[in-house]
Design a protein around this motif. Structure first.
Motif, PDB file in Angstrom:
ATOM      1  N   LEU A  83       2.194   5.538   5.418  1.00 15.06           N
ATOM      2  CA  LEU A  83       1.547   6.639   4.723  1.00 15.06           C
ATOM      3  C   LEU A  83       1.104   7.771   5.640  1.00 15.06           C
ATOM      4  O   LEU A  83       0.929   8.895   5.194  1.00 15.06           O
ATOM      5  CB  LEU A  83       0.344   6.130   3.933  1.00 15.06           C
ATOM      6  CG  LEU A  83       0.673   5.158   2.804  1.00 15.06           C
ATOM      7  CD1 LEU A  83      -0.606   4.659   2.148  1.00 15.06           C
ATOM      8  CD2 LEU A  83       1.583   5.802   1.778  1.00 15.06           C
ATOM      9  N   THR A  84       0.907   7.476   6.916  1.00 17.50           N
ATOM     10  CA  THR A  84       0.437   8.497   7.854  1.00 17.50           C
ATOM     11  C   THR A  84       1.461   9.616   7.972  1.00 17.50           C
ATOM     12  O   THR A  84       2.652   9.363   8.114  1.00 17.50           O
ATOM     13  CB  THR A  84       0.179   7.870   9.240  1.00 17.50           C
ATOM     14  OG1 THR A  84      -0.891   6.941   9.112  1.00 17.50           O
ATOM     15  CG2 THR A  84      -0.193   8.919  10.265  1.00 17.50           C
ATOM     16  N   GLY A  85       0.984  10.837   7.879  1.00 19.39           N
ATOM     17  CA  GLY A  85       1.866  11.987   8.027  1.00 19.39           C
ATOM     18  C   GLY A  85       1.327  13.196   7.304  1.00 19.39           C
ATOM     19  O   GLY A  85       0.202  13.213   6.815  1.00 19.39           O
ATOM     20  N   THR A  86       2.166  14.208   7.211  1.00 19.03           N
ATOM     21  CA  THR A  86       1.811  15.447   6.530  1.00 19.03           C
ATOM     22  C   THR A  86       2.420  15.439   5.136  1.00 19.03           C
ATOM     23  O   THR A  86       3.586  15.088   4.967  1.00 19.03           O
ATOM     24  CB  THR A  86       2.332  16.661   7.320  1.00 19.03           C
ATOM     25  OG1 THR A  86       1.764  16.622   8.628  1.00 19.03           O
ATOM     26  CG2 THR A  86       1.968  17.959   6.641  1.00 19.03           C
ATOM     27  N   TYR A  87       1.621  15.835   4.161  1.00 13.51           N
ATOM     28  CA  TYR A  87       2.053  15.922   2.776  1.00 13.51           C
ATOM     29  C   TYR A  87       1.946  17.372   2.326  1.00 13.51           C
ATOM     30  O   TYR A  87       0.947  18.042   2.574  1.00 13.51           O
ATOM     31  CB  TYR A  87       1.192  15.022   1.879  1.00 13.51           C
ATOM     32  CG  TYR A  87       1.440  13.558   2.109  1.00 13.51           C
ATOM     33  CD1 TYR A  87       2.198  12.820   1.210  1.00 13.51           C
ATOM     34  CD2 TYR A  87       0.937  12.913   3.226  1.00 13.51           C
ATOM     35  CE1 TYR A  87       2.445  11.466   1.430  1.00 13.51           C
ATOM     36  CE2 TYR A  87       1.184  11.571   3.464  1.00 13.51           C
ATOM     37  CZ  TYR A  87       1.935  10.865   2.553  1.00 13.51           C
ATOM     38  OH  TYR A  87       2.181   9.529   2.776  1.00 13.51           O
TER      39      TYR A  87
END
Length: 111
Positions: A83-87
């Motif tokens: 889930l880690t990241g840029t959305y």
């Protein structure tokens, strides 16, 4: 403030409430339902209105108007890694923002 911390509720579950790392037992689902109901009642008694949007995502008008979100952390490492990241803002549904994870390249393929 109207925010119910679901991570805090999950931390209150007894170990025997978990079937495995990802799933609750039938009793665990009943227990989390009871904890959520208690938290909701406490929120309403304090005059709060439960918010589906966390405070840190809310703009001045109480709605999310961020064009992107940065997500990190979590108490389940394998899920956190995914889930880690840029959305990026992808649209709205029922007045709420929809975010899509910005694709990343892994071995030349979109992930």
């Amino acid at each position: 403030d109207g925010v119910i911390d679901c991570d805090e509720l999950l931390e209150r579950l007894r170990p025997e409430s978990w079937e495995n790392e990802w799933h609750l037992t039938e009793t665990g689902y009943m227990q989390i339902g009871d904890l959520l109901a208690e938290a909701l009642v406490a929120c309403l008694r304090q005059g709060g209105t439960p918010s589906p949007i966390p405070r840190e995502w809310q703009g001045e008008n109480g709605n999310s108007d961020a064009s992107s979100l940065q997500v990190s952390g979590g108490h389940i490492p394998t899920l956190s890694d995914k889930l880690t990241g840029t959305y990026k803002l992808a649209g709205h549904r029922h007045g709420r923002p929809i975010y899509k994870k910005a694709s990343a390249k892994h071995d030349g393929e979109d992930t």
